[in-house]
Scaffold this motif. Structure first.
Motif, PDB file in Angstrom:
ATOM      1  N   VAL A 257      16.636 -20.131 -66.364  1.00  0.00           N
ATOM      2  CA  VAL A 257      16.939 -19.081 -66.050  1.00  0.00           C
ATOM      3  C   VAL A 257      18.747 -18.555 -66.008  1.00  0.00           C
ATOM      4  O   VAL A 257      18.793 -17.562 -66.337  1.00  0.00           O
ATOM      5  CB  VAL A 257      15.651 -18.557 -65.125  1.00  0.00           C
ATOM      6  CG1 VAL A 257      16.113 -17.444 -64.489  1.00  0.00           C
ATOM      7  CG2 VAL A 257      14.057 -19.144 -65.379  1.00  0.00           C
ATOM      8  N   GLU A 258      19.364 -19.494 -64.307  1.00  0.00           N
ATOM      9  CA  GLU A 258      20.534 -19.070 -64.595  1.00  0.00           C
ATOM     10  C   GLU A 258      20.978 -19.055 -66.064  1.00  0.00           C
ATOM     11  O   GLU A 258      22.132 -18.071 -65.952  1.00  0.00           O
ATOM     12  CB  GLU A 258      20.956 -20.368 -63.646  1.00  0.00           C
ATOM     13  CG  GLU A 258      22.274 -19.250 -62.716  1.00  0.00           C
ATOM     14  CD  GLU A 258      21.891 -18.162 -62.704  1.00  0.00           C
ATOM     15  OE1 GLU A 258      23.707 -17.807 -61.945  1.00  0.00           O
ATOM     16  OE2 GLU A 258      21.510 -17.766 -62.171  1.00  0.00           O
TER      17      GLU A 258
ATOM     18  N   GLU B  22      27.213 -13.803 -71.123  1.00  0.00           N
ATOM     19  CA  GLU B  22      28.853 -14.198 -71.120  1.00  0.00           C
ATOM     20  C   GLU B  22      30.043 -14.677 -71.688  1.00  0.00           C
ATOM     21  O   GLU B  22      31.056 -14.530 -71.878  1.00  0.00           O
ATOM     22  CB  GLU B  22      28.679 -13.599 -69.214  1.00  0.00           C
ATOM     23  CG  GLU B  22      27.693 -12.922 -68.672  1.00  0.00           C
ATOM     24  CD  GLU B  22      28.020 -13.634 -67.542  1.00  0.00           C
ATOM     25  OE1 GLU B  22      28.868 -14.536 -66.699  1.00  0.00           O
ATOM     26  OE2 GLU B  22      27.328 -12.993 -66.291  1.00  0.00           O
TER      27      GLU B  22
ATOM     28  N   PRO C  78      14.060 -13.509 -74.088  1.00  0.00           N
ATOM     29  CA  PRO C  78      13.960 -14.250 -73.481  1.00  0.00           C
ATOM     30  C   PRO C  78      13.115 -15.308 -72.846  1.00  0.00           C
ATOM     31  O   PRO C  78      13.585 -15.979 -72.325  1.00  0.00           O
ATOM     32  CB  PRO C  78      14.277 -12.787 -71.780  1.00  0.00           C
ATOM     33  CG  PRO C  78      14.737 -11.826 -72.778  1.00  0.00           C
ATOM     34  CD  PRO C  78      13.860 -12.508 -73.874  1.00  0.00           C
TER      35      PRO C  78
ATOM     36  N   THR D 297      15.128 -18.897 -72.279  1.00  0.00           N
ATOM     37  CA  THR D 297      14.388 -20.022 -71.319  1.00  0.00           C
ATOM     38  C   THR D 297      13.727 -21.244 -71.893  1.00  0.00           C
ATOM     39  O   THR D 297      14.266 -22.286 -70.793  1.00  0.00           O
ATOM     40  CB  THR D 297      13.309 -19.466 -70.074  1.00  0.00           C
ATOM     41  OG1 THR D 297      14.097 -18.051 -69.644  1.00  0.00           O
ATOM     42  CG2 THR D 297      13.527 -20.441 -69.454  1.00  0.00           C
TER      43      THR D 297
ATOM     44  N   GLY E 185      19.960 -18.997 -69.139  1.00  0.00           N
ATOM     45  CA  GLY E 185      20.385 -18.229 -69.809  1.00  0.00           C
ATOM     46  C   GLY E 185      20.617 -16.535 -69.172  1.00  0.00           C
ATOM     47  O   GLY E 185      21.054 -15.745 -69.960  1.00  0.00           O
ATOM     48  N   ARG E 186      20.637 -15.913 -68.411  1.00  0.00           N
ATOM     49  CA  ARG E 186      21.314 -15.305 -67.462  1.00  0.00           C
ATOM     50  C   ARG E 186      22.342 -14.538 -67.958  1.00  0.00           C
ATOM     51  O   ARG E 186      22.790 -13.849 -68.440  1.00  0.00           O
ATOM     52  CB  ARG E 186      20.544 -14.709 -65.854  1.00  0.00           C
ATOM     53  CG  ARG E 186      21.183 -13.537 -65.228  1.00  0.00           C
ATOM     54  CD  ARG E 186      20.731 -13.447 -63.834  1.00  0.00           C
ATOM     55  NE  ARG E 186      21.644 -14.222 -63.383  1.00  0.00           N
ATOM     56  CZ  ARG E 186      22.934 -14.637 -62.556  1.00  0.00           C
ATOM     57  NH1 ARG E 186      23.409 -13.125 -63.418  1.00  0.00           N
ATOM     58  NH2 ARG E 186      23.825 -15.121 -62.533  1.00  0.00           N
ATOM     59  N   ARG E 187      23.182 -15.712 -67.721  1.00  0.00           N
ATOM     60  CA  ARG E 187      24.641 -15.783 -67.977  1.00  0.00           C
ATOM     61  C   ARG E 187      25.461 -15.442 -69.150  1.00  0.00           C
ATOM     62  O   ARG E 187      26.322 -16.043 -69.693  1.00  0.00           O
ATOM     63  CB  ARG E 187      25.287 -16.234 -66.952  1.00  0.00           C
ATOM     64  CG  ARG E 187      24.688 -16.246 -65.852  1.00  0.00           C
ATOM     65  CD  ARG E 187      25.051 -17.306 -64.508  1.00  0.00           C
ATOM     66  NE  ARG E 187      27.053 -17.381 -64.608  1.00  0.00           N
ATOM     67  CZ  ARG E 187      27.212 -18.454 -64.018  1.00  0.00           C
ATOM     68  NH1 ARG E 187      26.297 -19.489 -62.643  1.00  0.00           N
ATOM     69  NH2 ARG E 187      28.987 -18.690 -64.111  1.00  0.00           N
TER      70      ARG E 187
END
Length: 84
Positions: free
Chosen positions: A36-37, A44, A3, A7, A39-41
């Protein structure tokens, strides 16, 4: 890719594109929240086109749609991320 590595790759890619027009004197973490956003999504996404749209959507949400340009300018970064 860890992660943190993801990022970092996102931040570097966004900084190179500089869609908000922050310029070379911008702080090194100028695009950290967006990285960050994204990478988080990212998990999906089911194809490179969805990665491209995700990047564009996050950038439009954070900055003026006029400044960040169209989704097409994020294709190369999306391909890099998709092929990681």
């Amino acid at each position: 890719m860890s992660p943190d590595d993801l990022t970092s790759a996102l931040e570097n890619g966004l900084r190179a594109l500089d869609p908000a027009g922050a310029g070379p004197s911008a702080p090194a973490d100028e695009y950290a929240p967006e990285a960050v956003e994204i990478g988080r999504r990212l998990p999906e996404a089911t194809c490179v086109g969805e990665v491209q749209e995700l990047i564009h959507h996050v950038m439009v949400s954070s900055f003026s749609p006029v400044n960040v340009g169209g989704a097409s300018q994020y294709r190369e970064l999306a391909e890099t991320l998709w092929n990681r």
